[in-house]
Enzyme design. Sequence first.
Site, PDB file in Angstrom:
ATOM      1  CE  LYS A 172      -3.794   2.475   0.391  1.00  0.00           C
ATOM      2  NZ  LYS A 172      -3.603   3.584   1.010  1.00  0.00           N
ATOM      3  CD  GLU A 179      -2.869   8.066  -4.099  1.00  0.00           C
ATOM      4  OE1 GLU A 179      -2.966   9.085  -3.247  1.00  0.00           O
ATOM      5  OE2 GLU A 179      -3.719   6.937  -3.959  1.00  0.00           O
TER       6      GLU A 179
END
Length: 301
Positions: A172, A179
């Site tokens: 993550k 991102e």
Amino acid sequence: MEVAIFGLGRMGNQIARRLEKNGFEVLAWNRSQEPRDEVAKAGVKTYAAVDELIGNLSGSYRVYWLMLPHTIVDDFLQTQLGPFLKSGDIVIDGGNSFYKDSIRRAEELRAKGVVFYDCGTSGGVWGYDNGFALMVGGPKEQWPTVEPIFKTLSSGENYGLVGKNGAGHFVKMVHNGMEYGMMEAIAEGYGVLHASDFNLDLGQVTKIYQEGSVVRSWLIDLARNIFEHEDVENTSGIIAATGEGEWTVNAGKELGVDVRVIEDSLKVRQESSDPKNQQKFSNKIVALLRKQFGGHGLGKK
């Protein structure tokens, strides 16, 4: 199956309601009352005190899901939940904790007979309707017990046990670093489009990008929402950097991997606190993208 959830912020709220909607018995704690009241409308049992919640668990094994800021997880485990943990309990940290902290916490809890899973949770404010992407680290032995929770929270396929403890939060962390870079590239591209003398309709351009183009993506879909519904001009281009991008850059350097795009995007976020950078069109787009997918707040001029 009972699941106790601690923390009812934007993500914890959705997790509690999605589990309750799909047949789980959810007991939830949050320090402030308003989030408790909100999930109670969905049938979730809520508690103002940790010990009261735990006293109402009736299952043969207990599953605790933490959805708390990474800065308070240690304290919560030690002072709030820790005194009630017993051998066989399962603790899931679904927040954005640093993966090395998750490795340490797993070892500390294992010494007490408590099973720990670190779960990277992605989906933002859209998770309740669309399902979350869940990246889980932890032991294989107890996976069949907890897998139904993750499958229910996901869209059905976008979840999995990716490795040993720490792996979930590591995956993550890198996801969030990627991102950073992807949003910055998109925003800079729109900055160039906006600065040209073609007087482009960026909503129209985005509609074209959305289908058949190489750059089509959910972020491009969200960009269309921005140009159709947001006041870009009067948005302040302050972009929060919540930690995962910096952790990814540091991990890349530790592993000898070139992460210059992510590092540059992190630098842009850090520099956005300077008033002279808050009018940059690209910064405004990144700030608005964060609002679109995560409900993150933003400043106005």
